[in-house]
Design a protein around this motif. Sequence first.
Motif, PDB file in Angstrom:
ATOM      1  N   THR A 185      -7.700  -3.060   6.656  1.00 42.82           N
ATOM      2  CA  THR A 185      -8.192  -4.394   6.334  1.00 42.82           C
ATOM      3  C   THR A 185      -8.853  -5.050   7.540  1.00 42.82           C
ATOM      4  O   THR A 185      -9.576  -6.023   7.410  1.00 42.82           O
ATOM      5  CB  THR A 185      -7.042  -5.296   5.854  1.00 42.82           C
ATOM      6  OG1 THR A 185      -6.014  -5.305   6.849  1.00 42.82           O
ATOM      7  CG2 THR A 185      -6.478  -4.795   4.551  1.00 42.82           C
ATOM      8  N   THR A 277       0.555  -9.011  -7.264  1.00 44.73           N
ATOM      9  CA  THR A 277      -0.530  -9.227  -8.222  1.00 44.73           C
ATOM     10  C   THR A 277      -0.142  -8.718  -9.606  1.00 44.73           C
ATOM     11  O   THR A 277      -0.486  -9.327 -10.627  1.00 44.73           O
ATOM     12  CB  THR A 277      -1.817  -8.534  -7.740  1.00 44.73           C
ATOM     13  OG1 THR A 277      -2.153  -9.015  -6.444  1.00 44.73           O
ATOM     14  CG2 THR A 277      -2.976  -8.807  -8.678  1.00 44.73           C
ATOM     15  N   ALA A 306       2.359  -7.019   0.055  1.00 37.92           N
ATOM     16  CA  ALA A 306       1.623  -8.276   0.150  1.00 37.92           C
ATOM     17  C   ALA A 306       2.586  -9.423  -0.132  1.00 37.92           C
ATOM     18  O   ALA A 306       3.589  -9.235  -0.835  1.00 37.92           O
ATOM     19  CB  ALA A 306       0.464  -8.294  -0.845  1.00 37.92           C
ATOM     20  N   ASP A 452      -5.984 -17.008  -8.359  1.00 40.91           N
ATOM     21  CA  ASP A 452      -5.795 -16.303  -7.091  1.00 40.91           C
ATOM     22  C   ASP A 452      -6.524 -17.106  -6.019  1.00 40.91           C
ATOM     23  O   ASP A 452      -7.450 -17.869  -6.311  1.00 40.91           O
ATOM     24  CB  ASP A 452      -6.349 -14.883  -7.177  1.00 40.91           C
ATOM     25  CG  ASP A 452      -5.733 -13.949  -6.142  1.00 40.91           C
ATOM     26  OD1 ASP A 452      -4.917 -14.411  -5.310  1.00 40.91           O
ATOM     27  OD2 ASP A 452      -6.068 -12.746  -6.160  1.00 40.91           O
ATOM     28  N   ALA A 454      -7.613 -17.285  -1.529  1.00 36.64           N
ATOM     29  CA  ALA A 454      -7.653 -16.799  -0.150  1.00 36.64           C
ATOM     30  C   ALA A 454      -7.973 -17.982   0.760  1.00 36.64           C
ATOM     31  O   ALA A 454      -8.815 -18.812   0.434  1.00 36.64           O
ATOM     32  CB  ALA A 454      -8.719 -15.719   0.012  1.00 36.64           C
ATOM     33  N   ARG A 517      -9.302  -7.640  -3.586  1.00 38.26           N
ATOM     34  CA  ARG A 517      -7.959  -7.114  -3.308  1.00 38.26           C
ATOM     35  C   ARG A 517      -7.942  -5.596  -3.452  1.00 38.26           C
ATOM     36  O   ARG A 517      -8.595  -5.034  -4.324  1.00 38.26           O
ATOM     37  CB  ARG A 517      -6.920  -7.713  -4.251  1.00 38.26           C
ATOM     38  CG  ARG A 517      -6.563  -9.155  -3.938  1.00 38.26           C
ATOM     39  CD  ARG A 517      -5.311  -9.601  -4.675  1.00 38.26           C
ATOM     40  NE  ARG A 517      -4.969 -10.977  -4.375  1.00 38.26           N
ATOM     41  CZ  ARG A 517      -4.213 -11.354  -3.348  1.00 38.26           C
ATOM     42  NH1 ARG A 517      -3.699 -10.437  -2.536  1.00 38.26           N
ATOM     43  NH2 ARG A 517      -3.931 -12.627  -3.139  1.00 38.26           N
ATOM     44  N   GLN A 518      -7.145  -4.947  -2.592  1.00 39.22           N
ATOM     45  CA  GLN A 518      -6.913  -3.518  -2.728  1.00 39.22           C
ATOM     46  C   GLN A 518      -5.878  -3.285  -3.821  1.00 39.22           C
ATOM     47  O   GLN A 518      -5.230  -4.214  -4.305  1.00 39.22           O
ATOM     48  CB  GLN A 518      -6.428  -2.940  -1.396  1.00 39.22           C
ATOM     49  CG  GLN A 518      -7.439  -3.089  -0.272  1.00 39.22           C
ATOM     50  CD  GLN A 518      -6.893  -2.595   1.051  1.00 39.22           C
ATOM     51  OE1 GLN A 518      -5.683  -2.577   1.264  1.00 39.22           O
ATOM     52  NE2 GLN A 518      -7.774  -2.218   1.955  1.00 39.22           N
ATOM     53  N   GLY A 521      -2.445  -4.697  -3.482  1.00 40.00           N
ATOM     54  CA  GLY A 521      -2.316  -6.142  -3.498  1.00 40.00           C
ATOM     55  C   GLY A 521      -2.814  -6.836  -2.253  1.00 40.00           C
ATOM     56  O   GLY A 521      -2.910  -8.062  -2.213  1.00 40.00           O
ATOM     57  N   LYS A 522      -3.157  -6.069  -1.229  1.00 41.46           N
ATOM     58  CA  LYS A 522      -3.606  -6.680   0.015  1.00 41.46           C
ATOM     59  C   LYS A 522      -5.010  -7.254  -0.152  1.00 41.46           C
ATOM     60  O   LYS A 522      -5.891  -6.627  -0.731  1.00 41.46           O
ATOM     61  CB  LYS A 522      -3.593  -5.655   1.154  1.00 41.46           C
ATOM     62  CG  LYS A 522      -2.194  -5.266   1.607  1.00 41.46           C
ATOM     63  CD  LYS A 522      -2.238  -4.285   2.759  1.00 41.46           C
ATOM     64  CE  LYS A 522      -0.836  -3.895   3.210  1.00 41.46           C
ATOM     65  NZ  LYS A 522      -0.849  -2.902   4.304  1.00 41.46           N
ATOM     66  N   LEU A 523      -5.192  -8.438   0.404  1.00 42.52           N
ATOM     67  CA  LEU A 523      -6.464  -9.132   0.332  1.00 42.52           C
ATOM     68  C   LEU A 523      -7.340  -8.700   1.501  1.00 42.52           C
ATOM     69  O   LEU A 523      -6.909  -8.724   2.656  1.00 42.52           O
ATOM     70  CB  LEU A 523      -6.210 -10.635   0.397  1.00 42.52           C
ATOM     71  CG  LEU A 523      -7.344 -11.593   0.094  1.00 42.52           C
ATOM     72  CD1 LEU A 523      -7.869 -11.387  -1.319  1.00 42.52           C
ATOM     73  CD2 LEU A 523      -6.857 -13.026   0.281  1.00 42.52           C
TER      74      LEU A 523
END
Length: 534
Positions: A185, A277, A306, A452, A454, A517-518, A521-523
């Motif tokens: 990331t 997520t 996450a 959602d 960020a 997002r992956q 769940g990682k942004l």
Amino acid sequence: MTKPPTVPASAGVENPATGTHVTSAFAIAEADPDRPAIVDSRGRTSTYSNLVSAAHRFANGLQDLGVGRGDAIVILAPNCLEFVELYFAALEIGVYVAPANWHLTGPEVAYILDNSEAKAFFAAERFAGVADAARRESGIASERCFAIGDVAGFRPLGELSAGHNGDELPRERTLGGPMLYTSGTTGKPKGVRRPLTGASPDQVSVPNYFFFAGFGIAEPDNVHLCGSPMYHTAVLNFVVISLQLGQLVVLMDKWSAEEMLRLIDAHRVTHSHMVPTQFARLLELEESVRASYDVSSLRNVIHGAAPCPLHVKRAMLEWWGPVITEYYAGTEGGGCTITGAEWLRKPGSVGRPWSTTTLQILDDDGAPVPTGEIGNVYMQMHGSSFSYHKAPEKTAGSYVGSMFTMGDLGYVDSDGYLFLCDRKNDMIISGGVNIYPAEIESELTALPQVRDAAVFGIPHPDWGEEVKAVVEPANTLDASDPDAVAALEEAILGSLAARVAKFKLPRSIDFVDALPRQDNGKLVKRVLKDPYWS
């Protein structure tokens, strides 16, 4: 449910706590060959005998290619039988497996092929274009490339096992393992490579047994549901350990909320590994849909990777009960765990360290900080070490003595529970004040207008950084209507102002159809941040 296998006392390793023996997939194939091992998304069922026979054939084929102890292979494939069979083949002959994220481009997969020094490349037909581009750019020989299906420039997978039968053991057998590439990331992914142990592939390591025993899911009557791609560390580990302990593994190819509930009901699933997520999407289902499936078989649903918004975690605990366990860990090793019951007493915590982990909070100079103060989270997994493959400077930069960090900030309370604040790279410094985006994101996603969110820092001429939010609306928004956009922004900021301090409040909001997002769940915030900093 098939009865647990009767395993000879010579199989597996002794559990020092009970004196019993822990089995392995290879031993189960001999003791209970017809025991179901895998059900994949196409409905194909593989027994333990099928799994191990395929592993033997592929392992012999790899050795014919000159692939052996310490070498690496790369797999670019969805969750399927062939992926698992190839993994166990590598596990049997001391080979590292580097699963490639199938969202990557050809050049990005070529980087993994080059960095891992792969001796063989396996790709599924679904990703044929990426696979062919990666093969060409990396220069790996076509005779070392095998296709699950049909991929230009690749040999059919069956050619690898041609001439070998499932009863033929490989010439040299020693335990291999994963070489997982971190999500990347904040830059190019790093291959985490642990020294091979030299152990027998016929034995399950005691730490792996106790890892599952700690979650209460070590017995062979458990059923694991895999709903995320196996190129993720924890996802792959849960599949492999479940099979080593004699459990049935149900593979999902493409996750959906209702399909997960259907599979839990149909296969009496006992445990799964999930990301926040997925919890949020389950909670979006109509109550009538949720109530139509029986999830009472669940014993432990483990989540991590996450941050989970507090309101989402509470809602899942109310629905599924205290079977939800959170952990904090990384590909590099070590971690913390908190049960559902503990979390209700310590909301927001990711738990206390495992018995095999030492946890410390250090300042930027490597000195311990007092209890309750925020610092850099460092861990050490006892008796284990790792290095980032061909990246000594990255390895050295992650360590203070024998303790390593994954770049997270947090604090430990007086009871020893770890609370994460944010990624250090994501922290906003505005006017000299530290602001943690994860806190603001959690409050945003609690609002009914937000699906959602960020939060990150963007340049400000006086303060250094100002707080920016990007939001995926809960309902359809006409982005071409400036009045509708302004009204939604005003409503969100008005509600948020009652929940966070003024200095944490975003100065503006952008609206998008979906955040990057992956699958874990990682942004991927750099996609959002880079245009402001370029």
